[in-house]
Write a protein that holds these residues in place. Sequence first.
Motif, mmCIF file in Angstrom:
data_model
loop_
_atom_site.group_PDB
_atom_site.id
_atom_site.type_symbol
_atom_site.label_atom_id
_atom_site.label_comp_id
_atom_site.label_asym_id
_atom_site.label_seq_id
_atom_site.Cartn_x
_atom_site.Cartn_y
_atom_site.Cartn_z
ATOM 1 N N GLU A 131 0.832 -1.200 0.000
ATOM 2 C CA GLU A 131 0.000 0.000 0.000
ATOM 3 C C GLU A 131 0.870 1.254 0.000
ATOM 4 O OE1 GLU A 131 -3.878 0.997 2.481
ATOM 5 O OE2 GLU A 131 -2.069 1.602 3.593
ATOM 6 N N ILE A 132 0.533 2.222 -0.853
ATOM 7 C CA ILE A 132 1.284 3.471 -0.973
ATOM 8 C C ILE A 132 0.400 4.616 -0.500
ATOM 9 C CG2 ILE A 132 2.489 5.032 -2.551
ATOM 10 C CD1 ILE A 132 2.951 2.636 -4.391
ATOM 11 N N LYS A 133 0.979 5.480 0.331
ATOM 12 C CA LYS A 133 0.189 6.588 0.877
ATOM 13 C C LYS A 133 1.019 7.870 0.860
ATOM 14 C CE LYS A 133 -2.465 5.724 4.337
ATOM 15 N NZ LYS A 133 -2.968 5.419 5.710
ATOM 16 N N PHE A 134 0.430 8.917 0.274
ATOM 17 C CA PHE A 134 1.004 10.257 0.313
ATOM 18 C C PHE A 134 0.231 11.047 1.364
ATOM 19 C CE2 PHE A 134 2.529 8.695 -3.615
ATOM 20 C CZ PHE A 134 3.590 9.476 -4.041
ATOM 21 N N GLU A 135 0.935 11.569 2.334
ATOM 22 C CA GLU A 135 0.279 12.312 3.406
ATOM 23 C C GLU A 135 0.738 13.769 3.406
ATOM 24 O OE1 GLU A 135 0.977 10.466 7.152
ATOM 25 O OE2 GLU A 135 -0.417 8.801 6.792
ATOM 26 N N ASN A 136 -0.152 14.663 2.970
ATOM 27 C CA ASN A 136 0.091 16.107 3.003
ATOM 28 C C ASN A 136 1.433 16.479 2.370
ATOM 29 O OD1 ASN A 136 -2.340 16.392 4.539
ATOM 30 N ND2 ASN A 136 -1.171 15.830 6.383
ATOM 31 N N VAL A 137 1.677 15.933 1.190
ATOM 32 C CA VAL A 137 2.972 16.117 0.519
ATOM 33 C C VAL A 137 2.993 17.446 -0.220
ATOM 34 C CG1 VAL A 137 4.452 15.264 -1.331
ATOM 35 C CG2 VAL A 137 3.439 13.665 0.306
ATOM 36 N N THR A 138 4.034 18.210 0.014
ATOM 37 C CA THR A 138 4.291 19.458 -0.708
ATOM 38 C C THR A 138 5.699 19.390 -1.275
ATOM 39 O OG1 THR A 138 2.810 20.758 0.691
ATOM 40 C CG2 THR A 138 4.488 21.967 -0.532
ATOM 41 N N PHE A 139 5.826 19.718 -2.573
ATOM 42 C CA PHE A 139 7.144 19.639 -3.215
ATOM 43 C C PHE A 139 7.176 20.565 -4.418
ATOM 44 C CE2 PHE A 139 9.867 17.949 -6.589
ATOM 45 C CZ PHE A 139 11.088 17.911 -5.935
ATOM 46 N N GLY A 140 8.353 21.155 -4.643
ATOM 47 C CA GLY A 140 8.603 21.970 -5.832
ATOM 48 C C GLY A 140 10.076 21.937 -6.161
ATOM 49 N N ILE A 147 5.067 22.326 -7.054
ATOM 50 C CA ILE A 147 4.349 21.489 -8.021
ATOM 51 C C ILE A 147 3.195 20.761 -7.338
ATOM 52 C CG2 ILE A 147 4.577 19.627 -9.695
ATOM 53 C CD1 ILE A 147 6.128 22.104 -10.460
ATOM 54 N N LEU A 148 3.482 20.199 -6.172
ATOM 55 C CA LEU A 148 2.459 19.504 -5.388
ATOM 56 C C LEU A 148 2.205 20.292 -4.112
ATOM 57 C CD1 LEU A 148 3.841 15.841 -5.713
ATOM 58 C CD2 LEU A 148 2.121 16.955 -7.154
ATOM 59 N N LYS A 149 0.948 20.516 -3.788
ATOM 60 C CA LYS A 149 0.580 21.286 -2.603
ATOM 61 C C LYS A 149 -0.353 20.449 -1.726
ATOM 62 C CE LYS A 149 0.782 25.715 -5.091
ATOM 63 N NZ LYS A 149 0.016 26.926 -5.472
ATOM 64 N N ASP A 150 0.157 20.042 -0.584
ATOM 65 C CA ASP A 150 -0.654 19.341 0.416
ATOM 66 C C ASP A 150 -1.413 18.161 -0.201
ATOM 67 O OD1 ASP A 150 -1.447 18.985 3.032
ATOM 68 O OD2 ASP A 150 -3.283 20.150 2.785
ATOM 69 N N LEU A 151 -0.666 17.346 -0.950
ATOM 70 C CA LEU A 151 -1.268 16.198 -1.640
ATOM 71 C C LEU A 151 -1.438 15.026 -0.672
ATOM 72 C CD1 LEU A 151 -2.112 14.604 -4.234
ATOM 73 C CD2 LEU A 151 0.313 14.015 -4.485
ATOM 74 N N SER A 152 -2.640 14.510 -0.594
ATOM 75 C CA SER A 152 -2.920 13.296 0.174
ATOM 76 C C SER A 152 -3.543 12.273 -0.772
ATOM 77 C CB SER A 152 -3.853 13.590 1.349
ATOM 78 O OG SER A 152 -3.221 14.428 2.295
ATOM 79 N N LEU A 153 -2.937 11.108 -0.832
ATOM 80 C CA LEU A 153 -3.371 10.095 -1.789
ATOM 81 C C LEU A 153 -3.050 8.723 -1.233
ATOM 82 C CD1 LEU A 153 -4.172 9.173 -4.741
ATOM 83 C CD2 LEU A 153 -1.760 9.480 -5.327
ATOM 84 N N THR A 154 -3.982 7.802 -1.380
ATOM 85 C CA THR A 154 -3.763 6.421 -0.946
ATOM 86 C C THR A 154 -3.998 5.490 -2.129
ATOM 87 O OG1 THR A 154 -4.457 6.883 1.323
ATOM 88 C CG2 THR A 154 -4.482 4.583 0.619
ATOM 89 N N GLY A 168 2.803 19.023 -16.942
ATOM 90 C CA GLY A 168 3.301 19.916 -15.904
ATOM 91 C C GLY A 168 2.508 19.920 -14.623
ATOM 92 N N CYS A 169 1.532 19.012 -14.512
ATOM 93 C CA CYS A 169 0.701 19.027 -13.294
ATOM 94 C C CYS A 169 1.324 18.208 -12.167
ATOM 95 C CB CYS A 169 -0.701 18.513 -13.609
ATOM 96 S SG CYS A 169 -0.776 16.749 -13.996
ATOM 97 N N GLY A 170 2.409 17.451 -12.464
ATOM 98 C CA GLY A 170 3.097 16.729 -11.396
ATOM 99 C C GLY A 170 2.995 15.222 -11.461
ATOM 100 N N LYS A 171 2.575 14.654 -12.596
ATOM 101 C CA LYS A 171 2.444 13.190 -12.700
ATOM 102 C C LYS A 171 3.818 12.523 -12.570
ATOM 103 C CE LYS A 171 0.595 13.279 -16.775
ATOM 104 N NZ LYS A 171 0.708 14.746 -17.003
ATOM 105 N N SER A 172 4.771 12.993 -13.355
ATOM 106 C CA SER A 172 6.121 12.414 -13.277
ATOM 107 C C SER A 172 6.790 12.734 -11.951
ATOM 108 C CB SER A 172 6.985 12.930 -14.435
ATOM 109 O OG SER A 172 6.448 12.545 -15.682
ATOM 110 N N GLN A 185 9.323 18.191 0.610
ATOM 111 C CA GLN A 185 9.623 19.352 1.445
ATOM 112 C C GLN A 185 8.722 19.410 2.676
ATOM 113 O OE1 GLN A 185 9.065 22.166 -1.649
ATOM 114 N NE2 GLN A 185 11.114 21.893 -2.523
ATOM 115 N N GLN A 186 7.510 18.892 2.515
ATOM 116 C CA GLN A 186 6.581 18.768 3.639
ATOM 117 C C GLN A 186 5.802 17.468 3.472
ATOM 118 O OE1 GLN A 186 4.067 22.184 4.245
ATOM 119 N NE2 GLN A 186 5.728 23.643 3.907
ATOM 120 N N GLY A 187 5.324 16.935 4.583
ATOM 121 C CA GLY A 187 4.568 15.695 4.537
ATOM 122 C C GLY A 187 5.474 14.482 4.462
ATOM 123 N N ARG A 188 4.905 13.356 4.084
ATOM 124 C CA ARG A 188 5.684 12.126 3.983
ATOM 125 C C ARG A 188 5.005 11.147 3.033
ATOM 126 N NH1 ARG A 188 4.694 8.724 9.572
ATOM 127 N NH2 ARG A 188 2.392 8.803 9.580
#
Length: 311
Positions: A131-140, A147-154, A168-172, A185-188
Amino acid sequence: MLTHLQYFNNEKYEVARYDKALQSYEKASIKIATSLAFLNSGQNIIFSSALTAMMYLAANGVATGQLTVGDLVMVNQLVFQLSVPLNFLGSVYRELRQSLLDMETLFNLQKVNIAVKDKKHAKALLLNRGEIKFENVTFGYRPDRPILKDLSLTIPAGKKVAIVGPSGCGKSTILRLLFRFYDVQQGRILIDGQDIRDVSLDSLRKAIGVVPQDTPLFNNTIEHNIKYGNMEASPEEVIEAAKRAHIHDAIGQFPDGYRTMVGERGMMISGKQSTSPYSYHKFILTMHRRRKATSRSLASYTQRPPTPLLR
């Protein structure tokens, strides 16, 4: 190319290849240094013999009264002024120039900053379900342009999930973060509840199988290009993967089969090498198109990564 080998976790393999090339370079350098030593010795013998002969003739001229002592000193100085610059041009200048080039390469390597490193005593990734989980991920890539702002995804284990969106939306970027080419930069990011920053890079990347969008061909054989997803794959496994990718019959039409050299992006395969109805261009297009399927087959057949990803 660097990103491509990182996708398949082949850094150690490429380092070993580089070490082998350096060993060959070292042996060649020793041979060159030895030959130059003999060359310089021969050059010194010639100059010494010529100096001895000229000094003998000049001394003989002084003894017979044809030359003065000043003429003897002039001959000696002229020979030395000729030999020293030639020796500098023949050896010192060459060695100095090579040393400067090596220093430039060394300084450039020191400027390379490795952004992502293993933590001290990092543990191997322990997989249960995947299982893969993105918790409040922010990165640029730049601080002023996230590029990613407070992304949460399971992504549940065993499920097929597609991430779609405009360029350019951040898929790669999501894939690069999962591979830890960069740290968030933020989240995990968690895999089976484990923060990927706390596990070793080797175990993380071994657990992920990827079929990249760009599939460059290496300057090597067809077999090498196919098995790059798992360098420990046996010839039988490579053939089975090619069959599952539906390129085995096309490869068999070449005289050297799987040993055929393809070159960078397949440029070394000529039409004369093909004895089949498959033309050169058709085969190259097939290799580019089918190599993704071949990599996918190898990932599931030999490597069996718990987390396969398609780009």
